[in-house]
Design a protein around this motif. Structure first.
Motif, short mmCIF file in Angstrom:
data_model
loop_
_atom_site.label_atom_id
_atom_site.label_comp_id
_atom_site.label_asym_id
_atom_site.label_seq_id
_atom_site.Cartn_x
_atom_site.Cartn_y
_atom_site.Cartn_z
N LEU A 484 0.85 -1.18 -0.17
CA LEU A 484 -0.13 0.10 0.11
C LEU A 484 0.74 1.26 -0.12
O LEU A 484 1.65 1.44 0.94
CB LEU A 484 -0.94 0.07 1.18
CG LEU A 484 -1.82 1.22 1.25
CD1 LEU A 484 -2.81 1.42 0.06
CD2 LEU A 484 -2.44 1.21 2.62
N HIS A 485 0.80 2.07 -1.03
CA HIS A 485 1.73 3.29 -1.22
C HIS A 485 0.69 4.47 -0.81
O HIS A 485 -0.28 4.35 -0.52
CB HIS A 485 2.08 3.44 -2.69
CG HIS A 485 3.05 2.61 -3.07
ND1 HIS A 485 4.25 2.62 -3.04
CD2 HIS A 485 2.70 1.39 -3.84
CE1 HIS A 485 4.85 1.64 -3.86
NE2 HIS A 485 3.92 0.95 -4.07
N THR A 486 1.51 5.35 -0.21
CA THR A 486 0.89 6.85 0.14
C THR A 486 1.09 7.87 -0.79
O THR A 486 0.56 8.87 -0.79
CB THR A 486 1.67 7.16 1.54
OG1 THR A 486 3.09 7.22 1.10
CG2 THR A 486 1.34 6.00 2.44
N ALA A 487 1.90 7.47 -1.81
CA ALA A 487 2.31 8.53 -3.00
C ALA A 487 1.65 8.35 -4.27
O ALA A 487 2.09 7.12 -4.69
CB ALA A 487 3.82 8.78 -2.98
N ALA A 488 1.08 9.09 -5.05
CA ALA A 488 0.44 9.00 -6.31
C ALA A 488 1.63 8.80 -7.31
O ALA A 488 1.19 8.05 -8.41
CB ALA A 488 -0.52 9.92 -6.63
N ALA A 489 2.63 9.18 -7.22
CA ALA A 489 3.58 9.05 -8.31
C ALA A 489 4.34 7.82 -7.92
O ALA A 489 5.40 7.43 -8.87
CB ALA A 489 4.58 10.45 -8.29
N ARG A 490 4.41 7.09 -6.75
CA ARG A 490 5.51 6.04 -6.55
C ARG A 490 5.47 4.84 -7.55
O ARG A 490 6.54 4.53 -7.92
CB ARG A 490 5.39 5.70 -5.17
CG ARG A 490 6.26 4.79 -4.59
CD ARG A 490 7.55 5.52 -4.38
NE ARG A 490 7.48 6.87 -4.03
CZ ARG A 490 7.58 6.98 -2.29
NH1 ARG A 490 7.57 5.91 -1.69
NH2 ARG A 490 7.51 8.06 -2.07
N VAL A 491 4.32 4.53 -7.69
CA VAL A 491 4.39 3.16 -8.71
C VAL A 491 4.78 3.67 -10.04
O VAL A 491 5.66 2.91 -10.73
CB VAL A 491 2.80 2.42 -8.82
CG1 VAL A 491 2.89 1.32 -9.68
CG2 VAL A 491 2.65 1.90 -7.31
N GLY A 492 4.52 4.64 -10.75
CA GLY A 492 4.73 5.18 -11.88
C GLY A 492 6.11 5.30 -12.08
O GLY A 492 6.75 5.02 -12.76
N GLY A 493 6.98 5.98 -11.06
CA GLY A 493 8.31 6.31 -10.90
C GLY A 493 9.19 5.03 -10.90
O GLY A 493 10.07 4.84 -11.69
N LEU A 494 8.54 4.04 -10.10
CA LEU A 494 9.24 2.68 -10.23
C LEU A 494 8.99 1.82 -11.43
O LEU A 494 9.92 1.14 -11.79
CB LEU A 494 8.64 1.64 -9.06
CG LEU A 494 8.78 2.17 -7.33
CD1 LEU A 494 8.12 1.41 -6.41
CD2 LEU A 494 10.54 2.13 -7.36
#
Length: 687
Positions: A484-494
């Motif tokens: 569960l991420h907290t940042a909207a950009a995190r999965v796209g960045g990874l």
């Protein structure tokens, strides 16, 4: 399936359908006020009356009667339901007449005007005149918090708000007092509601009794341009609609998306509207003699170009923030790599996630909708009520169905549902690796950033993956390992590999004194950057990043640009532009393209279309909107083989203040009031 006739139209529907659902399946329009598809049945407005052939000699509330309760005809013929008979028409007119007996005729000044169910149904199904000449009752307006305004004279006692707070939000804030005409809907002692989802009751209210307080008397629905978009206040990617007038966003409402947010959004998603225009950066700035001074784009680019040319490639780095679109991060990655640097990172909180292990190691593999299929959920290092309130409501929905085992390792918080508190830290998680409990069919292991954004986060991630293997979360038809991420950009960045290359520095290392000469900060406001490096800040608000910057390049918020985002489950989503950035602010990818030309490293695209073509060529899954590229079980198994020597510190949620998690929220006066109320800095109305 059960066969029946609705207005002489033969249909087959499941026996558990209500008559209301069956009638709508046949194409008949059934008015309703109290009935809602996602709430329990109350049956108290009586507007959905229909006539059942062979049934009682009176109209039947279609929302409260199931198809299985119908009796066949005397010769075994299918039951018949009528929605337009004289009996039904007269009954509905009578109900509407009673509803309007005490309802004030203040439509011209009511914010619900143009979107009011009562208006629409009074025209379609009501009586042409009123026979009621007595005085209407008067009800005092209630204080229920800073987000919802009350006008209780209009309340028709549908109890949708009561059922929502009790069933979906789980706080039970709303209730009814009094009886008969003295009945009133209110909170206990008129205190503020405590839920992070309370704003949804203004959408549920079919009349103008509950309305969004910050939006009061601002605009009419027909004045607004409506744009479908995606929320970025958390990593869930809720479907939203942005309503704007001219260059100004007026309000944000939810859209129905059963796979993600159903039809709910959090209060932060809904009410950060004023933060979109407050404390905005609308022109470039250059720091001279310790003070920021306005500059032109050419002056800002010239200063940056001079610093880049004077720095060695290994002394240049970039950090991407939590609200960045994929296109912006991809453009920054291409630019920094063209300068010869491999120091770039999208994990400003220090989370130990790495795309080298595969996509299954960092996405919510069971999917959000898959929560409803899980029969055991273990939450590790997360407080989903604050990190993703709508996802937490989905977990509560699963809990209400029963036959699910819930456990928490980390903070002992009020999550709005019962759970077994297992322990506080890594030592508890280790027990499930060595001594797993009895197997379930679809167990889910939910790992939060509170377990990963710490020095031993990599070991804990490996430990969690091993626990997932031991608990049977990896099956041919079920992959129950969920991050569960907290940042909207995190999965796209990874996904695009916005992480350090071989020999590169991560975000925490880049932020240290003396680590770099030039640092590009793309909206990273949650990290403290030590003195020393020349910081180029591309962002939207005068927040922490701007205070540390040597050059400020004003960017566009998520409502002011078209951009791709990837939510915590790996779903690719498109946010559309609803308005334009203020002043000289520009979209981030366009700023980077212009800067690259000045530096002499021109990026290989001239438009957003060209940028996306490059992105799709390298990462094809971004071209498939609203779809998920699934992870593989072997990726989790490979992750489980890593070092598991975790420390002993207890897990803690990374979010200490739900209302102050990003620069847009911190610029909002509404969020500031909510934050003060949540932390006891403001007195409740009853005090």
């Amino acid at each position: 399936m059960t066969k029946l006739f609705v207005d002489d139209v033969e249909i087959e529907v499941p026996p558990e359908y209500t008559l209301l659902q069956a009638c709508e399946a046949a194409g008949a329009e059934i008015p309703r006020f109290c009935f809602h598809e996602r709430l329990s049945i109350a049956g108290n407005c009586r507007m959905c009356l229909v006539e059942v052939k062979g049934g009682p000699p009176k109209p039947v509330a279609s929302c409260a009667m199931a198809v299985r309760d119908l009796r066949p005809g005397p010769k075994g013929e299918p039951p018949a339901v009528f929605t337009k008979s004289p009996m039904v028409k007269k009954a509905r007119q009578g109900v509407m007449e009673f509803l309007l007996i005490n309802h004030p005729l203040d439509c011209p000044i009511c914010d619900q005007g143009g979107e009011c169910d009562l208006q629409d149904q009074a025209i379609a199904f009501g009586f042409s005149r009123s026979r009621y000449a007595e005085n209407k009752r008067a009800v005092e307006d209630k204080y229920i918090g800073p987000l919802v305004r009350t006008s209780m004279n209009r309340c028709i006692h549908c109890t949708r708000c009561v059922r929502f707070t009790a069933e979906v939000a789980g706080t039970g804030d709303m209730g009814a007092i009094g009886r008969g005409e003295d009945m009133e809907i209110t909170t206990y002692l008129e205190t503020a509601m405590r839920s992070e989802l309370q704003g949804n009751i203004s959408d549920l209210c079919p009349v103008g009794a509950l309305l969004p307080k910050p939006y009061s008397f601002k605009a009419r629905s027909w004045e607004l341009a409506k744009t479908d978009s995606i929320d970025v206040m958390d990593a869930l990617g809720s479907a939203i609609r942005v309503d704007s007038r001219g260059r100004e966003v007026m309000r944000i409402l939810p859209r129905v998306n059963d796979a993600v947010n159903e039809e709910w959004i959090s209060d932060k998603t809904r009410q950060i509207v004023d933060g979109l225009k407050t404390r905005r950066l609308d022109r470039p700035y250059i720091r001279e003699n310790g003070r920021l001074k306005p500059a032109t784009w050419q002056q800002a680019f010239s200063v940056i170009a001079a610093k880049i040319k004077a720095a060695r490639p290994e002394r240049i780095g970039a950090i991407a923030g939590d609200l960045c679109a994929v296109e912006d991060m991809f453009a920054l990655k291409l630019f920094v790599e063209s300068l010869g640097s491999v120091s770039l990172d999208c994990r400003q909180d220090g989370a130990k996630l790495d795309p080298k292990f595969g996509r299954a190691s960092y996405i919510f593999n069971p999917t959000v909708a898959g929560i409803e299929e899980a029969d055991a959920i273990m939450i590790i290092g997360s407080n989903p009520r604050h990190e993703a309130p709508v996802l937490n409501a989905r977990i509560r929905k699963r809990w209400l169905k029963g036959n699910v085992l819930l456990g928490v390792i980390g903070e002992k918080a009020d999550l709005t549902y019962d759970y077994n508190y297992l322990g506080a830290g890594p030592e508890t998680l280790a027990r499930f690796v060595d001594h797993p409990p009895a197997e379930k069919q679809r167990p889910m292991l939910l790992v939060g950033q509170g377990a990963l954004a710490r020095p031993d986060g990599a070991a804990i991630l490996a430990q969690a993956a091993q626990a997932a293997v031991s608990l049977g979360c990896l099956r041919p038809d079920w992959l129950g390992f969920a991050v569960l991420h907290t940042a909207a950009a995190r999965v796209g960045g990874l996904d695009i590999g916005f992480v350090p290359g071989e020999g590169g520095l991560d975000a925490q290392a880049m932020a240290k004194q003396g680590a770099l000469d030039v640092l590009f900060n793309l909206g990273a406001d949650e990290i403290e950057i030590a003195p020393g490096a020349f910081v180029v800040y591309q962002g939207t608000h005068g927040d922490r990043g701007a205070h540390r910057a040597d050059v400020i390049l004003p960017g566009a918020t998520y409502t002011e640009k078209s951009g791709l985002y990837v939510n915590t489950e790996g779903r690719v989503q498109l946010a559309m532009r609803a308005n334009f950035p203020p002043g000289d602010a520009r979209e981030d990818w366009a700023i980077l393209r212009a800067l690259s030309a000045v530096v002499g490293k021109t990026l290989p695209f001239d438009s957003l279309h060209g940028l996306r073509a490059k992105l799709y060529a390298q990462h094809p899954h971004f071209a498939r909107l609203d779809s998920i590229l699934p992870g593989r079980a072997e990726e989790v198994e490979r992750l489980a083989k890593g070092d598991k020597s975790a420390g002993g510190a207890p897990f803690a949620s990374p979010i200490t203040d739900f209302y102050m998690t990003n620069p847009i929220a911190r610029a909002s006066s509404v969020m500031a009031e909510c934050s003060a109320l949540a932390h006891g800095l403001l007195k409740q109305a009853a005090e």
